[in-house]
Design a protein around this motif. Structure first.
Motif, PDB file in Angstrom:
ATOM      1  N   TYR A   1       0.868  -1.179   0.000  1.00 19.06           N
ATOM      2  CA  TYR A   1       0.000   0.000   0.000  1.00 19.06           C
ATOM      3  C   TYR A   1       0.901   1.224   0.000  1.00 19.06           C
ATOM      4  O   TYR A   1       1.931   1.263   0.676  1.00 19.06           O
ATOM      5  N   TYR A   2       0.492   2.236  -0.772  1.00 16.92           N
ATOM      6  CA  TYR A   2       1.249   3.486  -0.830  1.00 16.92           C
ATOM      7  C   TYR A   2       0.314   4.672  -0.623  1.00 16.92           C
ATOM      8  O   TYR A   2      -0.804   4.689  -1.143  1.00 16.92           O
ATOM      9  N   ALA A   3       0.796   5.648   0.100  1.00 16.52           N
ATOM     10  CA  ALA A   3       0.089   6.917   0.170  1.00 16.52           C
ATOM     11  C   ALA A   3       0.098   7.544  -1.218  1.00 16.52           C
ATOM     12  O   ALA A   3       1.002   7.282  -2.030  1.00 16.52           O
ATOM     13  N   ASP A   4      -0.891   8.369  -1.494  1.00 17.62           N
ATOM     14  CA  ASP A   4      -0.965   9.014  -2.807  1.00 17.62           C
ATOM     15  C   ASP A   4       0.322   9.773  -3.124  1.00 17.62           C
ATOM     16  O   ASP A   4       0.775   9.788  -4.279  1.00 17.62           O
ATOM     17  N   SER A   5       0.907  10.376  -2.121  1.00 18.11           N
ATOM     18  CA  SER A   5       2.122  11.164  -2.329  1.00 18.11           C
ATOM     19  C   SER A   5       3.317  10.315  -2.722  1.00 18.11           C
ATOM     20  O   SER A   5       4.303  10.823  -3.249  1.00 18.11           O
ATOM     21  N   ALA A   6       3.240   9.008  -2.446  1.00 16.06           N
ATOM     22  CA  ALA A   6       4.365   8.107  -2.703  1.00 16.06           C
ATOM     23  C   ALA A   6       4.185   7.274  -3.977  1.00 16.06           C
ATOM     24  O   ALA A   6       5.159   6.730  -4.501  1.00 16.06           O
ATOM     25  N   LYS A   7       2.978   7.176  -4.448  1.00 20.23           N
ATOM     26  CA  LYS A   7       2.692   6.318  -5.602  1.00 20.23           C
ATOM     27  C   LYS A   7       3.497   6.746  -6.817  1.00 20.23           C
ATOM     28  O   LYS A   7       3.565   7.935  -7.148  1.00 20.23           O
ATOM     29  N   GLY A   8       4.115   5.766  -7.456  1.00 24.02           N
ATOM     30  CA  GLY A   8       4.884   6.026  -8.660  1.00 24.02           C
ATOM     31  C   GLY A   8       6.303   6.488  -8.411  1.00 24.02           C
ATOM     32  O   GLY A   8       7.104   6.555  -9.350  1.00 24.02           O
ATOM     33  N   ARG A   9       6.617   6.826  -7.172  1.00 23.11           N
ATOM     34  CA  ARG A   9       7.957   7.308  -6.855  1.00 23.11           C
ATOM     35  C   ARG A   9       8.677   6.417  -5.832  1.00 23.11           C
ATOM     36  O   ARG A   9       9.906   6.280  -5.881  1.00 23.11           O
ATOM     37  N   PHE A  10       7.945   5.864  -4.888  1.00 20.64           N
ATOM     38  CA  PHE A  10       8.529   5.063  -3.812  1.00 20.64           C
ATOM     39  C   PHE A  10       8.169   3.593  -3.996  1.00 20.64           C
ATOM     40  O   PHE A  10       7.082   3.270  -4.486  1.00 20.64           O
ATOM     41  N   THR A  11       9.072   2.727  -3.563  1.00 23.38           N
ATOM     42  CA  THR A  11       8.815   1.290  -3.607  1.00 23.38           C
ATOM     43  C   THR A  11       9.266   0.659  -2.300  1.00 23.38           C
ATOM     44  O   THR A  11      10.422   0.830  -1.887  1.00 23.38           O
ATOM     45  N   ILE A  12       8.358  -0.072  -1.668  1.00 24.28           N
ATOM     46  CA  ILE A  12       8.698  -0.813  -0.452  1.00 24.28           C
ATOM     47  C   ILE A  12       8.973  -2.262  -0.838  1.00 24.28           C
ATOM     48  O   ILE A  12       8.277  -2.830  -1.689  1.00 24.28           O
ATOM     49  N   SER A  13       9.999  -2.840  -0.229  1.00 27.00           N
ATOM     50  CA  SER A  13      10.353  -4.207  -0.566  1.00 27.00           C
ATOM     51  C   SER A  13      10.982  -4.894   0.626  1.00 27.00           C
ATOM     52  O   SER A  13      11.424  -4.241   1.577  1.00 27.00           O
ATOM     53  N   ARG A  14      11.031  -6.207   0.548  1.00 28.30           N
ATOM     54  CA  ARG A  14      11.676  -7.000   1.596  1.00 28.30           C
ATOM     55  C   ARG A  14      12.961  -7.580   1.041  1.00 28.30           C
ATOM     56  O   ARG A  14      13.024  -7.992  -0.115  1.00 28.30           O
ATOM     57  N   ASP A  15      13.946  -7.637   1.896  1.00 33.56           N
ATOM     58  CA  ASP A  15      15.219  -8.195   1.494  1.00 33.56           C
ATOM     59  C   ASP A  15      15.087  -9.694   1.265  1.00 33.56           C
ATOM     60  O   ASP A  15      14.179 -10.333   1.777  1.00 33.56           O
ATOM     61  N   ALA A  16      15.996 -10.242   0.482  1.00 31.24           N
ATOM     62  CA  ALA A  16      15.986 -11.680   0.232  1.00 31.24           C
ATOM     63  C   ALA A  16      16.250 -12.461   1.517  1.00 31.24           C
ATOM     64  O   ALA A  16      15.898 -13.642   1.601  1.00 31.24           O
ATOM     65  N   GLY A  17      16.851 -11.816   2.492  1.00 31.62           N
ATOM     66  CA  GLY A  17      17.069 -12.453   3.781  1.00 31.62           C
ATOM     67  C   GLY A  17      15.806 -12.452   4.601  1.00 31.62           C
ATOM     68  O   GLY A  17      14.706 -12.516   4.061  1.00 31.62           O
ATOM     69  N   TRP A  18      15.910 -12.333   5.868  1.00 33.04           N
ATOM     70  CA  TRP A  18      14.733 -12.477   6.716  1.00 33.04           C
ATOM     71  C   TRP A  18      14.405 -11.281   7.571  1.00 33.04           C
ATOM     72  O   TRP A  18      13.384 -11.278   8.249  1.00 33.04           O
ATOM     73  N   ASN A  19      15.247 -10.239   7.595  1.00 36.18           N
ATOM     74  CA  ASN A  19      14.990  -9.230   8.601  1.00 36.18           C
ATOM     75  C   ASN A  19      15.108  -7.787   8.152  1.00 36.18           C
ATOM     76  O   ASN A  19      15.224  -6.898   8.980  1.00 36.18           O
ATOM     77  N   THR A  20      15.032  -7.510   6.860  1.00 35.41           N
ATOM     78  CA  THR A  20      15.206  -6.137   6.392  1.00 35.41           C
ATOM     79  C   THR A  20      14.118  -5.745   5.403  1.00 35.41           C
ATOM     80  O   THR A  20      13.778  -6.515   4.510  1.00 35.41           O
ATOM     81  N   VAL A  21      13.616  -4.549   5.590  1.00 36.83           N
ATOM     82  CA  VAL A  21      12.656  -3.945   4.666  1.00 36.83           C
ATOM     83  C   VAL A  21      13.272  -2.653   4.139  1.00 36.83           C
ATOM     84  O   VAL A  21      13.926  -1.918   4.889  1.00 36.83           O
ATOM     85  N   HIS A  22      13.057  -2.382   2.866  1.00 40.69           N
ATOM     86  CA  HIS A  22      13.629  -1.196   2.230  1.00 40.69           C
ATOM     87  C   HIS A  22      12.528  -0.270   1.735  1.00 40.69           C
ATOM     88  O   HIS A  22      11.401  -0.702   1.457  1.00 40.69           O
ATOM     89  N   LEU A  23      12.882   0.989   1.617  1.00 35.01           N
ATOM     90  CA  LEU A  23      12.027   1.961   0.942  1.00 35.01           C
ATOM     91  C   LEU A  23      12.902   2.691  -0.076  1.00 35.01           C
ATOM     92  O   LEU A  23      13.755   3.493   0.300  1.00 35.01           O
ATOM     93  N   GLN A  24      12.696   2.382  -1.338  1.00 34.21           N
ATOM     94  CA  GLN A  24      13.405   3.073  -2.416  1.00 34.21           C
ATOM     95  C   GLN A  24      12.616   4.320  -2.773  1.00 34.21           C
ATOM     96  O   GLN A  24      11.430   4.223  -3.124  1.00 34.21           O
ATOM     97  N   MET A  25      13.264   5.461  -2.681  1.00 36.87           N
ATOM     98  CA  MET A  25      12.598   6.735  -2.947  1.00 36.87           C
ATOM     99  C   MET A  25      13.280   7.417  -4.122  1.00 36.87           C
ATOM    100  O   MET A  25      14.463   7.753  -4.050  1.00 36.87           O
ATOM    101  N   ASN A  26      12.535   7.598  -5.193  1.00 33.20           N
ATOM    102  CA  ASN A  26      13.028   8.262  -6.393  1.00 33.20           C
ATOM    103  C   ASN A  26      12.259   9.554  -6.634  1.00 33.20           C
ATOM    104  O   ASN A  26      11.150   9.736  -6.113  1.00 33.20           O
ATOM    105  N   GLY A  27      12.832  10.425  -7.421  1.00 35.54           N
ATOM    106  CA  GLY A  27      12.152  11.677  -7.729  1.00 35.54           C
ATOM    107  C   GLY A  27      11.787  12.469  -6.496  1.00 35.54           C
ATOM    108  O   GLY A  27      10.689  13.017  -6.394  1.00 35.54           O
ATOM    109  N   LEU A  28      12.722  12.566  -5.579  1.00 43.65           N
ATOM    110  CA  LEU A  28      12.417  13.213  -4.293  1.00 43.65           C
ATOM    111  C   LEU A  28      12.111  14.691  -4.480  1.00 43.65           C
ATOM    112  O   LEU A  28      12.699  15.372  -5.333  1.00 43.65           O
ATOM    113  N   LYS A  29      11.184  15.168  -3.657  1.00 42.25           N
ATOM    114  CA  LYS A  29      10.743  16.553  -3.674  1.00 42.25           C
ATOM    115  C   LYS A  29      11.001  17.176  -2.303  1.00 42.25           C
ATOM    116  O   LYS A  29      11.144  16.466  -1.313  1.00 42.25           O
TER     117      LYS A  29
END
Length: 114
Positions: free
Chosen positions: A57-85
């Motif tokens: 789920y993404y807030a409207d402000s994040a849609k199309g610019r941010f991506t949340i993902s889980r690491d291939a391991g077991w304990n890390t979550v990432h937030l990739q933020m592009n086109g920052l304002k």
């Protein structure tokens, strides 16, 4: 006690990118959801969330610019933020939810210069 540690914040120019990471002290699949929130002066708001089943789920402000993902391991979550304002400037917090319990990291500052 669950511990969440954020990293990856910093200063970036408008249009640039940052990747935030949240490392948990236990397997992230133990949590119903993990998410990223941010807080500028004012209330804390949800930016992105991922469920144990992988739904996002993404807030409207994040849609199309941010991506949340889980690491291939077991304990890390990432937030990739592009086109920052400049309006993305805030302290970003990692959140983990398990049944009725909520856990928070200490936050990492993201500053976007225009």
């Amino acid at each position: 006690q669950v511990q969440l540690v954020e990293s990856g914040g910093g200063l970036v120019q408008a249009g640039g990118s940052l990747r935030l990471s949240c490392t948990a002290s236990e397997n992230i699949f133990n949590f119903n959801t993990m998410g990223w929130y941010r807080q500028a002066p004012g209330k804390r708001e949800l930016v992105a969330r991922i469920t144990d089943g992988g739904n996002t789920y993404y807030a409207d402000s994040a849609k199309g610019r941010f991506t949340i993902s889980r690491d291939a391991g077991w304990n890390t979550v990432h937030l990739q933020m592009n086109g920052l304002k400049s309006e993305d400037t805030a302290v970003y917090y990692c959140n983990a939810n398990k049944l009725s319990s909520n856990y928070w990291g200490q936050g990492t500052q993201v500053t976007v210069s225009s």
